[in-house]
Design a protein around this motif. Structure first.
Motif, short mmCIF file in Angstrom:
data_model
loop_
_atom_site.label_atom_id
_atom_site.label_comp_id
_atom_site.label_asym_id
_atom_site.label_seq_id
_atom_site.Cartn_x
_atom_site.Cartn_y
_atom_site.Cartn_z
N TYR A 1 0.83 -1.21 0.00
CA TYR A 1 0.00 0.00 0.00
C TYR A 1 0.86 1.26 0.00
O TYR A 1 0.42 2.32 -0.47
N MET A 2 2.08 1.15 0.52
CA MET A 2 2.95 2.31 0.66
C MET A 2 3.78 2.57 -0.59
O MET A 2 4.57 3.52 -0.62
N GLN A 3 3.63 1.76 -1.62
CA GLN A 3 4.35 1.95 -2.87
C GLN A 3 3.53 2.81 -3.82
O GLN A 3 2.48 2.38 -4.31
N PRO A 4 3.95 4.05 -4.10
CA PRO A 4 3.15 4.92 -4.97
C PRO A 4 3.01 4.36 -6.38
O PRO A 4 3.96 3.80 -6.94
N PHE A 5 1.83 4.50 -6.93
CA PHE A 5 1.53 4.16 -8.32
C PHE A 5 1.98 2.74 -8.70
O PHE A 5 2.74 2.56 -9.65
N PRO A 6 1.49 1.72 -8.00
CA PRO A 6 1.87 0.35 -8.37
C PRO A 6 1.33 -0.01 -9.75
O PRO A 6 0.15 0.17 -10.02
N GLY A 7 2.19 -0.48 -10.60
CA GLY A 7 1.76 -0.80 -11.96
C GLY A 7 1.22 0.40 -12.70
O GLY A 7 0.36 0.27 -13.58
N ARG A 8 1.71 1.60 -12.33
CA ARG A 8 1.30 2.87 -12.94
C ARG A 8 -0.17 3.20 -12.67
O ARG A 8 -0.77 4.01 -13.39
N LYS A 9 -0.74 2.62 -11.63
CA LYS A 9 -2.11 2.93 -11.26
C LYS A 9 -2.12 3.99 -10.16
O LYS A 9 -1.21 4.06 -9.34
N ASP A 10 -3.16 4.81 -10.15
CA ASP A 10 -3.20 5.92 -9.20
C ASP A 10 -3.99 5.60 -7.93
O ASP A 10 -4.33 6.50 -7.17
N SER A 11 -4.28 4.33 -7.71
CA SER A 11 -4.87 3.89 -6.43
C SER A 11 -4.54 2.42 -6.25
O SER A 11 -4.16 1.73 -7.20
N TYR A 12 -4.69 1.97 -5.01
CA TYR A 12 -4.46 0.55 -4.72
C TYR A 12 -5.53 0.06 -3.76
O TYR A 12 -5.56 0.43 -2.59
N PHE A 13 -6.44 -0.74 -4.30
CA PHE A 13 -7.50 -1.38 -3.53
C PHE A 13 -7.35 -2.89 -3.70
O PHE A 13 -7.17 -3.36 -4.83
#
Length: 335
Positions: free
Chosen positions: A157-169
């Protein structure tokens, strides 16, 4: 921007829990950084390292915790350059340095308070979480459940933009309204069924969800007012004139843990969040708090409302209430 923010936040996944917190330098973490090397302090004695405004101003990642009586000493495990923890407490004995809030509205009141009061100065990436120690699994009705699904870690959750996505759910539960029927992701209930995937939805689709079940005493099925349909279409989707009675299924993170970029949060105007905050400010345990837990993805993604299209592939919904009662489901998830 994706690569820049990701490179500015270094998360030592394998060594974080073994590093002496007092040896970590350059960290914006305004709880739990003053550590006695001889004996760690009690959680109530956690101290500030920097003023709150300075902390947020230098952070790439801000972790917002909704705390009541949970021990937050675990936060030292996640100290890293560019990371700032902000703790909001509704307990009678808040940790030193926590922001005190009235005990209303459950965790969603806390998250909304943070967004409304920091809308123009949000960190590039914000993690929202209850203050319980993050760990695998969910045990129905047990406050110590850590709410991590499959092999997901809190670092993810603390990794910004995982897979270039702007949220992580990470969707670990789903409910159908107005029936109140529910299903859970297998990887949050059974260790033997944990997937290696850290994806928002199970990679194997509907096969990685449990059977639908119904429990009349569950808040999703009690028939309290406003109903989820009323609340969702009026305050989340903003489309009550045309869809007030339209049923739908919503997937959500069990335990209300998720992360989003500043731009993603600001896809909605501050006034939108102010209106929601008003609805969550009226009592300690409002039904709106349960509706918000289920609706946060749709709050941040107005272009991808689950009332229009599902976020994940789910099992086919039965026509009647499931033969698996809530009691049976509770037994299953304790195995």
């Amino acid at each position: 921007e994706f690569e820049r923010l990701a490179s500015e936040t270094h998360h030592p996944r394998q060594t974080a829990t073994r590093r002496p917190p007092a040896m970590i330098s350059g960290v914006c973490h305004h709880v739990a950084l003053i550590v006695l090397l001889v004996a760690p302090p009690a959680w109530g004695a956690l101290s500030l390292s920097k003023p709150k405004k300075q902390c947020r101003a230098t952070a790439v990642v801000e972790v917002v915790l909704a705390q009541y009586h949970e021990d937050i000493s675990w936060t030292t495990e996640y100290a890293a350059p560019g990371v700032c923890f902000t703790v909001y407490s509704k307990g009678e004995q808040p940790p030193v340095g926590a922001v005190r809030l009235p005990n209303v509205g459950r965790e969603s009141h806390t998250f909304l308070h943070h967004i409304v009061h920091n809308y123009d100065t949000l960190a590039p990436w914000t993690v929202f979480s209850q203050a319980v120690h993050p760990s695998w699994g969910y045990r129905g009705g047990v406050s110590s459940s850590g709410h991590l699904s499959d092999n997901v870690e809190f670092w993810d959750y603390m990794q910004p933009f995982p897979g270039r996505k702007d949220s992580y759910f990470v969707f670990s539960a789903a409910s159908h309204f107005p029936s109140g029927m529910q299903t859970s992701r297998a990887g949050i209930l059974f260790k033997t069924l944990r997937s290696r995937s850290k994806s928002s939805c199970p990679k194997e689709g509907a096969e990685e969800w449990g059977p639908w079940w119904f429990e009349p005493s569950h808040p999703h099925a009690r028939g309290r007012k406003p109903s989820m349909l009323e609340f969702y279409h009026r305050y989340i989707a903003l489309d009550e004139k045309n869809n007030a009675d339209q049923p739908f299924t919503v997937a959500f993170p069990q335990g209300a843990r998720f992360a989003a970029s500043r731009a993603r949060i600001q896809a909605r105007p501050r006034s939108y969040y102010e209106t929601l905050l008003q609805q969550l400010s009226r009592s300690i345990d409002p039904i709106e708090g349960y509706w918000m837990e289920a609706a946060w993805y749709d709050v941040f993604h107005p272009e991808a409302l689950q009332s229009k299209a599902p976020a994940c592939s789910l099992p086919v919904l039965p026509n009647a209430t499931s033969s698996m009662s809530g009691g049976d489901a509770d037994i299953a998830l304790r195995r």
